[in-house]
Design an enzyme around this catalytic site. Structure first.
Site, PDB file in Angstrom:
ATOM      1  CB  CYS A   2      -0.919   0.117   1.209  1.00 29.02           C
ATOM      2  SG  CYS A   2      -1.962  -1.312   1.476  1.00 29.02           S
ATOM      3  NE  ARG A  27       4.416   1.752  -0.686  1.00 31.19           N
ATOM      4  CZ  ARG A  27       5.540   1.353  -0.108  1.00 31.19           C
ATOM      5  NH1 ARG A  27       6.695   1.589  -0.682  1.00 31.19           N
ATOM      6  NH2 ARG A  27       5.521   0.722   1.033  1.00 31.19           N
ATOM      7  CD1 TRP A  74      -0.906  -5.741  -3.826  1.00 34.92           C
ATOM      8  CD2 TRP A  74      -0.498  -6.481  -1.764  1.00 34.92           C
ATOM      9  NE1 TRP A  74      -0.524  -7.054  -3.918  1.00 34.92           N
ATOM     10  CE2 TRP A  74      -0.262  -7.534  -2.669  1.00 34.92           C
ATOM     11  CE3 TRP A  74      -0.312  -6.726  -0.405  1.00 34.92           C
ATOM     12  CZ2 TRP A  74       0.143  -8.794  -2.269  1.00 34.92           C
ATOM     13  CZ3 TRP A  74       0.101  -7.990  -0.003  1.00 34.92           C
ATOM     14  CH2 TRP A  74       0.322  -9.010  -0.933  1.00 34.92           C
ATOM     15  CG  ASN A 100       2.433   0.216   3.853  1.00 32.55           C
ATOM     16  OD1 ASN A 100       2.106  -0.904   3.468  1.00 32.55           O
ATOM     17  ND2 ASN A 100       3.657   0.693   3.751  1.00 32.55           N
ATOM     18  N   GLY A 101       0.760  -1.936   5.886  1.00 30.71           N
ATOM     19  CA  GLY A 101       1.311  -2.955   6.781  1.00 30.71           C
ATOM     20  C   GLY A 101       0.192  -3.722   7.467  1.00 30.71           C
ATOM     21  CD  GLU A 465      14.862 -11.671 -12.844  1.00 34.61           C
ATOM     22  OE1 GLU A 465      14.529 -12.313 -11.835  1.00 34.61           O
ATOM     23  OE2 GLU A 465      14.454 -10.510 -13.055  1.00 34.61           O
ATOM     24  CE  LYS A 469      11.155  -9.380 -13.954  1.00 39.11           C
ATOM     25  NZ  LYS A 469      12.112  -9.424 -12.890  1.00 39.11           N
ATOM     26  CD  GLU A 472       7.702  -9.860 -11.912  1.00 40.78           C
ATOM     27  OE1 GLU A 472       7.266  -9.582 -10.788  1.00 40.78           O
ATOM     28  OE2 GLU A 472       8.895  -9.699 -12.206  1.00 40.78           O
ATOM     29  CG  HIS A 488      17.149 -35.801 -12.935  1.00 42.06           C
ATOM     30  ND1 HIS A 488      17.572 -37.103 -12.775  1.00 42.06           N
ATOM     31  CD2 HIS A 488      18.253 -35.105 -13.298  1.00 42.06           C
ATOM     32  CE1 HIS A 488      18.865 -37.193 -13.004  1.00 42.06           C
ATOM     33  NE2 HIS A 488      19.305 -35.975 -13.338  1.00 42.06           N
ATOM     34  CE  LYS A 587      10.214  -1.677  -8.287  1.00 40.60           C
ATOM     35  NZ  LYS A 587      10.715  -2.634  -9.307  1.00 40.60           N
TER      36      LYS A 587
HETATM   37  O1  M6R Z   1      12.769  -4.655  -3.174  1.00 37.83           O
HETATM   38  P1  M6R Z   1      13.274  -6.072  -3.209  1.00 37.83           P
HETATM   39  O2  M6R Z   1      14.418  -6.242  -4.145  1.00 37.83           O
HETATM   40  O3  M6R Z   1      13.579  -6.610  -1.854  1.00 37.83           O
HETATM   41  O4  M6R Z   1      12.057  -6.915  -3.787  1.00 37.83           O
HETATM   42  C1  M6R Z   1      12.118  -8.307  -3.879  1.00 37.83           C
HETATM   43  C2  M6R Z   1      10.991  -8.855  -4.710  1.00 37.83           C
HETATM   44  O5  M6R Z   1       9.764  -8.484  -4.169  1.00 37.83           O
HETATM   45  C3  M6R Z   1      11.060  -8.357  -6.163  1.00 37.83           C
HETATM   46  O6  M6R Z   1      12.285  -8.667  -6.753  1.00 37.83           O
HETATM   47  C4  M6R Z   1       9.928  -8.984  -6.986  1.00 37.83           C
HETATM   48  O7  M6R Z   1      10.127 -10.365  -7.115  1.00 37.83           O
HETATM   49  C5  M6R Z   1       9.804  -8.308  -8.353  1.00 37.83           C
HETATM   50  N1  M6R Z   1       8.422  -8.193  -8.707  1.00 37.83           N
HETATM   51  C6  M6R Z   1      10.488  -9.038  -9.435  1.00 37.83           C
HETATM   52  O8  M6R Z   1      10.325  -8.458 -10.679  1.00 37.83           O
END
Ligand code: M6R
Length: 592
Positions: A2, A27, A74, A100-101, A465, A469, A472, A488, A587
């Site tokens: 949030c 956020r 969020w 937030n939290g 990675e 990408k 997500e 395997h 984010k």
């Molecule tokens: O801010 P951070 O690097 O700690 O965030 C970690 C993950 O939340 C972040 O890398 C997330 O997986 C991204 N959406 C990846 O693109």
């Protein structure tokens, strides 16, 4: 997660709050709302969905109030709905809270309030804060907040306004981020610095256990016992231009293209005397790299480099797993927390836990002044600038630069290795020149529902990675796997409908990877190869071949990730999806 923002000053608060919310939308974006003090009364407006829904609803409404708070949500407690959208108010509509939290003991507090006859309108944990503050109020908002904060458990930040004291906002930080923007005759509160950058670059970063009392005339900070705290005002170096799209369709694409600069700035920043390492990695018995998501993948690459250049055994752990495991940690260990935001709660808790056990802690973060930055013994900054797209791109390659720098520090050939690293920005620039070809290739894969990504050694984390990408931002299922492990299990998935992205630069495992490509082809899988320009052998084995410029083995992760970022981007963009704000994500993840 949030985003929260507050403004009090000489201007109409609403446009400033909405502008700030748009910059905080990364956020969370399940619902949004504002609370304004209008002619001595509290007005609350909220909408389900993105900020634009709220903005549409506010068109033509003549709000001129000079104090207000805003929120983009969020969802954690309570589904995304109008009732659960923030701000939340007390029963009389005199106090409004954005939060937030998580308040972990909210059910206990809610039951206590309900026993006293308070009726709740939402399923959120936030609403208890509004009712508690209203109940504790005896003519001074700060005192009411101080009376309540010690009753709340969990990691959170919130801001509260009341119609009884127009012009005043009180904010609390305990585990979730909150910064104060200091202006002339006006002041701001926000979850994150970019939200307030167009208005002021003078910022105070609050620490956990602090309460801030904000009026147009001043900012006063206290601890939870009401003792005044003195904090430094810092001038933020970023300007807003770097947080705009600069002609790109999405922030993600802009950020992919910013990688040469992000890597170059990171290397230059680290080389500067101010960021020299105060220790030699070889002093430690063991190094633990702790992170989440993309930062975890950077850690997996970093492990190979650290072990190669220092010989110190290195482990990479998910922060959320490490914290609740019985992994022995002590003063012989270096624990490195890798985090773009510096606020990811799992990483922050894991690093703090390690420090309490006596380990030395090092942060690799992008946001100066973030919690993990402040709470670690040392910090290496990635100088990637603000990253707005939810999918991490430039901060990943900047993290790689920081980890490579860390691994070669103190190495007898560090100067030579550093000069190799300095060639990376130009190589990434070259890799980006192939974007048009990747866009063309992406067109044929829009209908696929599954992808497999394979790689060995340094290319295995890149396969992970690439898969992250794609899933997500495109919502297509994708799995990253060590190429040698495919036989395997995952090999059973392969048929003519399965695209298999194979990351195969000409490194020590090249021949082995090519054998795996053969195994996929034999089962009619559609191979998309990522390899060095001029590698005809690989090119002939693949249905699609995505070229990168040839580079020394150790530096290949900087390059192999670029086509995978672009492939994910173009697939999601062509599917018409919200690339910068994919569903269900945020984010900065400040909940466990
Ligand atoms: O801010 P951070 O690097 O700690 O965030 C970690 C993950 O939340 C972040 O890398 C997330 O997986 C991204 N959406 C990846 O693109």
């Amino acid at each position: 997660m949030c985003g929260i923002i507050g403004y009090t000053g000489k201007e109409a608060a609403l446009p400033l709050i909405l502008g700030g919310l748009e910059r905080l939308e990364y956020r969370g974006y399940d619902s949004a709302g504002v609370a304004l003090i209008e002619n001595g009364s509290l007005v609350v407006e909220k909408r389900v969905g993105k900020i634009r829904e709220l903005v549409k609803n506010l068109w033509g409404k003549p709000y001129r109030g000079r104090t207000g708070i805003g929120h983009t949500r969020w969802a954690t407690h309570g589904e995304p709905s109008l009732e659960n959208a923030h701000p939340h108010t007390d029963e009389r509509g005199e106090f409004a809270v954005v939060h937030n939290g998580i308040v972990e003991n909210y059910l206990e507090l809610r039951r206590e309030l309900e026993d006293r006859g308070v009726s709740f309108r939402s399923d959120t944990d936030t609403e208890v804060i509004a009712h508690l503050i209203a109940g504790a109020y005896e003519g001074d908002l700060l005192s009411a907040v101080l009376a309540v904060v010690n009753r709340l458990r969990g990691a959170f930040a919130f801001a509260v306004v009341t119609s009884k004291e127009p012009g005043r906002i009180v904010g609390v930080k305990q585990g979730s981020p909150l910064v104060v923007g200091v202006g002339e005759g006006e002041n701001f509160l926000a979850s994150d610095i970019p939200a307030i950058l167009p208005y002021t670059r003078r910022v105070i970063t609050l620490s956990d256990g602090e309460v801030v009392d904000v009026t147009p005339e001043g900012v006063n900070i206290y601890d939870f016992n009401g003792n005044p705290v003195t904090k430094e005002v810092v001038l933020v170096p970023w300007d807003i231009i770097s947080a705009e799209k600069a002609g790109f369709k999405h922030f993600m694409l802009k950020e992919i293209y910013e990688q040469p600069k992000a890597i170059g700035d990171t290397i230059r920043g680290l080389v500067s005397a101010g960021e020299a390492l105060p220790f030699d990695l070889r002093e430690f018995r063991r190094i633990l790299l702790i992170a989440c998501g993309t930062s975890y993948h950077a850690g997996l690459v970093g492990k190979f480099w650290i072990e190669k250049f220092t010989g110190v055994p290195t482990e990479v752990l998910y922060a959320s797993e490490f914290r609740y495991a019985d992994t022995p940690v002590n003063e012989d260990d270096l624990v490195v927390g890798i985090s773009q935001s510096g606020e990811t709660i799992d990483t922050k808790f894991a690093v703090n836990f390690a420090r309490e056990k006596g380990a030395r802690t090092l942060a690799v973060v992008n946001v100066v002044g973030s919690s993990i930055d402040r709470e670690s013994d040392y910090t290496l900054y990635t100088h990637a600038g603000p990253e707005i797209g939810v999918a991490a791109t430039k901060t990943f390659t900047a993290q790689l630069a920081a980890l490579y720098y860390l691994s070669i520090s103190g190495h007898p050939q560090s100067e030579t290795l550093l000069s190799e690293l300095m060639k990376v920005p130009a190589l990434v620039e070259e890799a980006l020149e192939r974007a048009e070809e990747i866009e063309r290739v992406s067109q044929d894969y829009l209908r696929c529902r599954n992808f497999l990504y394979l790689g060995r050694y340094l290319s295995y984390p890149i396969a992970l990675e690439g898969a992250l990408k794609l899933k997500e931002i495109s919502y297509i299922h994708a799995e990253g796997y060590p190429a040698g492990e495919m036989k395997h299990g995952p090999i059973a998935l392969i048929d003519e409908s399965m695209p298999v992205v194979v990351v195969a630069p000409q490194d020590r495992v090249y021949e082995k990877t090519l054998s795996n490509v053969e195994e996929v082809r034999t089962r009619k899988g559609r191979v998309i190869g990522v390899g060095f320009e001029g590698d005809d052998r690989l090119a002939k084995m693949c249905r699609e071949f995505l070229e990168i410029p040839p580079a020394p083995e150790d530096l290949t992760p900087f390059l192999t990730v670029v086509p995978l970022q672009l492939l994910a981007y173009y697939i999601a963009s062509k599917l018409g999806l919200d690339v910068d704000q994919p569903r269900n994500l945020a984010k900065t993840v400040t909940v466990e």
